[in-house]
Structure formats: structure tokens, C-alpha cells
Scaffold this motif. Sequence first.
Motif, PDB file in Angstrom:
ATOM      1  N   ASN A 107       0.941   8.484   7.652  1.00 44.14           N
ATOM      2  CA  ASN A 107       0.516   7.423   6.773  1.00 44.14           C
ATOM      3  C   ASN A 107       0.964   7.823   5.156  1.00 44.14           C
ATOM      4  OD1 ASN A 107      -1.559   8.629   5.174  1.00 44.14           O
ATOM      5  ND2 ASN A 107      -3.204   8.394   6.904  1.00 44.14           N
ATOM      6  N   TYR A 157      -0.610   8.213   2.422  1.00 40.38           N
ATOM      7  CA  TYR A 157      -1.299   9.269   1.767  1.00 40.38           C
ATOM      8  C   TYR A 157      -1.127  10.678   2.042  1.00 40.38           C
ATOM      9  CZ  TYR A 157      -5.211  11.116  -0.882  1.00 40.38           C
ATOM     10  OH  TYR A 157      -6.139  11.954  -1.713  1.00 40.38           O
ATOM     11  N   THR A 204       1.143   3.971  -3.234  1.00 42.42           N
ATOM     12  CA  THR A 204       0.649   5.426  -2.939  1.00 42.42           C
ATOM     13  C   THR A 204       1.772   6.362  -3.378  1.00 42.42           C
ATOM     14  OG1 THR A 204      -0.607   4.696  -1.062  1.00 42.42           O
ATOM     15  CG2 THR A 204      -0.133   6.874  -1.258  1.00 42.42           C
ATOM     16  N   ILE A 229      -5.358   0.705   1.662  1.00 46.04           N
ATOM     17  CA  ILE A 229      -5.390   2.154   1.392  1.00 46.04           C
ATOM     18  C   ILE A 229      -6.286   2.471   0.172  1.00 46.04           C
ATOM     19  CG2 ILE A 229      -4.321   4.233   0.603  1.00 46.04           C
ATOM     20  CD1 ILE A 229      -1.933   3.573   2.096  1.00 46.04           C
ATOM     21  N   THR A 230      -6.248   1.709  -1.142  1.00 47.39           N
ATOM     22  CA  THR A 230      -6.847   2.071  -2.082  1.00 47.39           C
ATOM     23  C   THR A 230      -8.027   0.972  -2.354  1.00 47.39           C
ATOM     24  OG1 THR A 230      -5.700   0.439  -3.542  1.00 47.39           O
ATOM     25  CG2 THR A 230      -4.834   2.512  -3.517  1.00 47.39           C
ATOM     26  N   ALA A 284       0.758  -1.162  -0.098  1.00 48.43           N
ATOM     27  CA  ALA A 284      -0.064  -0.030  -0.155  1.00 48.43           C
ATOM     28  C   ALA A 284       0.701   1.273   0.092  1.00 48.43           C
ATOM     29  CB  ALA A 284      -0.946  -0.006   1.102  1.00 48.43           C
TER      30      ALA A 284
END
Length: 228
Positions: free
Chosen positions: A147, A149, A14, A45-46, A10
Motif C-alpha cells: 500500500n 503508506y 500519500t 487512506i487519509t 489516495a
Amino acid sequence: MKITILGTGAVGQTIAARLFELGHEVIMGTRDPKETQKRESPNQITGKSFAEWYQDHSGIKLLPFKAASTFTDLVINATNGAATLDILSEIGASNLEGKILLDLANPLDFSKGFPPSLFVCNTDSLGEQVQKKLPKTKVVKGLNTMNAYIMMHPHKITGDHHLFLSGNDQEAKNSIIKLLLEIGWKNKNIIDLGDISTARATEMLLPVWLRLYKTLGHTNFNFHIQGA
């Protein structure tokens, strides 16, 4: 810039997507590219599997770790901290000689469940261990206290919030700062803590971060340093 990202989870996805969006040539390193492309489990995440994500980002190259790290301007370590040193051994110090390596990994030990402990702390850090293993590589520790993102979309948090850098080579840190500004970070919110030994402090923020995550129920937060 040609940027290699070690790790296809993840965090790696990202970072790769954002840097590719900004126009960089992005290569992702993995042990087995064919196996990686077949992964169907969704990431946290996605919500997409790597196979789905990769279909949407076909301009990003996927290569074995060593090949991905050979001809590149910057290497970003987004691997699991427990696997970091083994993966760097697989790549080989000679293939990373003279390069800048931005280390995002944290020394989290999940062997006894959640919350994890740190498998190195106080008198050493994973960042220092990476630098010791790669003495001719310019290791910079950073972006490991938030994180993925937020790393790549700092504007998603209202107001000022900070990131920390550690490393022995000032020019390498300046290069990372230039990339961070391009991503959207404000120069005033980037705090250079000093040499690579200061990575001990940022890695030891992770137990606090994890408990905040458990209490708040989300990861959309970061640290803000308020001065007098």
C-alpha cells in the motif's frame, strides 16, 4: 529534485505529501486541476477530501498532465492501471523522452467486481506496455506490491520487508534506489529483478496481495523474502 506525480487519488496524495516533506519540489498531474481542487469525497487512506488535503499541502503544484510532465526530473505514475496508457498518450512520448518514469500502477480489472482480475499477465505486463509506448523513456517498475503508506513509510512495518524493481536502464534504477534510501528503505531490502519483463512477476503478486488483504482485514503488511 523536481518530481511529477501522475494521479491525485489516495496513492498520489500519500506519495506527494512524503516527497514534499523530504524537501522535493512536487507537482501533481491531473486532467482538470480546477475540478480536482473541488473534490469533496474522502479518500480511503487519509479520510480527507482532495480539497481538504490540498489546503494542507498548498506548496504542491497542481497542473494538467502534459504541463506537469514537461519540466521535471522524475515522473511517478500513480494513476489507475486501466487509465495509464491513455494518460501517457495524452502527455505524449516526446514530453517524457529521456526522463525516468517510476511506474506504480497495476493492471487490475474490476469490471466483474472484487477480487479483480489482471487485464494483462503471463506473457506481458503493464510495465512493458508503458515501456513500449515510451521507447525513449527510462521506465522502472516498483513499489507496486504494497500500500502507498508503506511505500513512503517502510519503518511502519517491524523487521525487514522487501520491494522489487524492474527496468532496462540500470542508471535509472540506481536513481530510484537513491530516492528510496532517502524515503527510508534499506538497501538490503531492495531487490532488482532485472529487465522490464520481470514486472510480469510483481504485477502477478497482486491477486495474492488482494486475498491477503481480504483475509487479514487490513493492508499494513508486505512481502519478506527469507533466504537460507
